[in-house]
Design an enzyme around this catalytic site. Structure first.
Site, PDB file in Angstrom:
ATOM      1  N   HIS A   1      -5.208 -15.141  16.505  1.00 39.31           N
ATOM      2  CA  HIS A   1      -6.623 -15.282  16.144  1.00 39.31           C
ATOM      3  C   HIS A   1      -7.200 -13.890  15.951  1.00 39.31           C
ATOM      4  CE1 HIS A   1     -10.889 -16.329  16.402  1.00 39.31           C
ATOM      5  NE2 HIS A   1     -10.995 -15.309  17.243  1.00 39.31           N
TER       6      HIS A   1
ATOM      7  N   LYS B   1      -1.356 -16.351  20.267  1.00 36.33           N
ATOM      8  CA  LYS B   1      -1.538 -17.757  20.665  1.00 36.33           C
ATOM      9  C   LYS B   1      -0.284 -18.326  21.348  1.00 36.33           C
ATOM     10  CE  LYS B   1      -4.950 -18.836  17.086  1.00 36.33           C
ATOM     11  NZ  LYS B   1      -5.402 -19.891  16.144  1.00 36.33           N
TER      12      LYS B   1
ATOM     13  N   ASN C   1      -0.927 -21.002  14.399  1.00 36.41           N
ATOM     14  CA  ASN C   1      -0.868 -19.889  13.448  1.00 36.41           C
ATOM     15  C   ASN C   1      -0.770 -18.514  14.119  1.00 36.41           C
ATOM     16  OD1 ASN C   1      -3.482 -19.790  14.321  1.00 36.41           O
ATOM     17  ND2 ASN C   1      -4.424 -19.758  12.299  1.00 36.41           N
TER      18      ASN C   1
ATOM     19  N   TYR D   1     -14.055 -21.779  21.322  1.00 36.93           N
ATOM     20  CA  TYR D   1     -14.125 -22.262  19.934  1.00 36.93           C
ATOM     21  C   TYR D   1     -15.348 -23.147  19.681  1.00 36.93           C
ATOM     22  CZ  TYR D   1      -9.491 -20.465  18.636  1.00 36.93           C
ATOM     23  OH  TYR D   1      -8.421 -19.655  18.321  1.00 36.93           O
TER      24      TYR D   1
ATOM     25  N   GLU E   1     -16.815 -12.533  21.482  1.00 36.38           N
ATOM     26  CA  GLU E   1     -15.461 -12.948  21.873  1.00 36.38           C
ATOM     27  C   GLU E   1     -14.832 -11.962  22.866  1.00 36.38           C
ATOM     28  OE1 GLU E   1     -14.505 -15.408  17.757  1.00 36.38           O
ATOM     29  OE2 GLU E   1     -13.232 -13.702  18.291  1.00 36.38           O
TER      30      GLU E   1
HETATM   31  P1  CMP Z   1      -8.412 -19.194  14.390  1.00 38.65           P
HETATM   32  O1  CMP Z   1      -8.474 -17.886  13.677  1.00 38.65           O
HETATM   33  O2  CMP Z   1      -7.979 -19.180  15.798  1.00 38.65           O
HETATM   34  O3  CMP Z   1      -9.859 -19.896  14.309  1.00 38.65           O
HETATM   35  C1  CMP Z   1     -10.031 -21.312  14.313  1.00 38.65           C
HETATM   36  C2  CMP Z   1      -8.748 -22.055  14.270  1.00 38.65           C
HETATM   37  O4  CMP Z   1      -8.778 -23.418  13.958  1.00 38.65           O
HETATM   38  C3  CMP Z   1      -7.860 -21.453  13.191  1.00 38.65           C
HETATM   39  O5  CMP Z   1      -7.423 -20.163  13.586  1.00 38.65           O
HETATM   40  C4  CMP Z   1      -6.761 -22.510  13.076  1.00 38.65           C
HETATM   41  O6  CMP Z   1      -5.658 -22.248  13.916  1.00 38.65           O
HETATM   42  C5  CMP Z   1      -7.440 -23.765  13.630  1.00 38.65           C
HETATM   43  N1  CMP Z   1      -7.334 -24.880  12.705  1.00 38.65           N
HETATM   44  C6  CMP Z   1      -6.655 -26.014  12.941  1.00 38.65           C
HETATM   45  N2  CMP Z   1      -6.737 -26.849  11.907  1.00 38.65           N
HETATM   46  C7  CMP Z   1      -7.482 -26.251  10.974  1.00 38.65           C
HETATM   47  C8  CMP Z   1      -7.931 -26.600   9.675  1.00 38.65           C
HETATM   48  N3  CMP Z   1      -7.619 -27.773   9.106  1.00 38.65           N
HETATM   49  N4  CMP Z   1      -8.691 -25.718   9.008  1.00 38.65           N
HETATM   50  C9  CMP Z   1      -9.005 -24.533   9.589  1.00 38.65           C
HETATM   51  N5  CMP Z   1      -8.621 -24.146  10.804  1.00 38.65           N
HETATM   52  C10 CMP Z   1      -7.863 -24.997  11.480  1.00 38.65           C
END
Ligand code: CMP
Length: 141
Positions: free
Chosen positions: A116, A10, A113, A50, A127
């Site tokens: 993904h 990311k 984070n 998303y 995806e």
């Molecule tokens: P990802 O695995 O990319 O899939 C969905 C993303 O939503 C997740 O990682 C997080 O980075 C993002 N996200 C942001 N805020 C939240 C939250 N409160 N709870 C869960 N996912 C979140």
């Protein structure tokens, strides 16, 4: 149990120049990189990727962040790739991620984070197709 998953390194991780270290972890864990790109998503591309999270309170923040800088979608191959990659990256929230996982070591928050990973074989297929044409994937050459 499929052999492919879609990973994205990311914008926070590329911004911190952590992509090399993250790719090292992926290779050390036994994944083969079957395809890779470096891209900057538009806001509408991020919203499309998303889509399943549309309506969630974090949707706007998530799609703004994912379109804020460069990211690297990767197609990864390993037996049981989806579960294996989710083990390698750890919990969505880095505060809950196990020691030694990518998110524990490189993520700064639940939103930013670092990586993904697809959450099911069905989503992995969708995806992968979102970012890559069939002929972009080594196994298909
Ligand atoms: P990802 O695995 O990319 O899939 C969905 C993303 O939503 C997740 O990682 C997080 O980075 C993002 N996200 C942001 N805020 C939240 C939250 N409160 N709870 C869960 N996912 C979140």
């Amino acid at each position: 149990m499929g052999n492919l998953t879609l990973a994205i390194i990311k914008p926070d991780a590329l911004g911190a120049r952590h992509q090399g270290k993250i790719i090292d972890r992926i290779l050390e864990a036994g994944f083969e990189i079957q395809a890779a790109r470096i891209i900057k998503m538009s806001k509408s591309q991020a919203e499309g990727f998303y889509q399943v999270h549309q309506g969630r309170p974090f949707f706007k923040e998530l799609t703004t962040f994912m379109s804020s800088g460069l990211c690297m979608p990767l197609v990864l191959r390993k037996e049981n790739a989806v579960a294996e990659f989710r083990n390698l990256i750890g919990a969505t929230d880095p505060q809950e991620a196990a020691p030694g996982t990518i998110r524990k070591d490189f993520a700064t928050s639940v939103g930013e984070n670092a990586v993904h990973g697809s959450d099911s074989d069905e989503n992995a297929e969708k995806e992968v197709a979102f970012f890559f044409a069939t002929e972009d994937i080594l196994a298909n050459l």
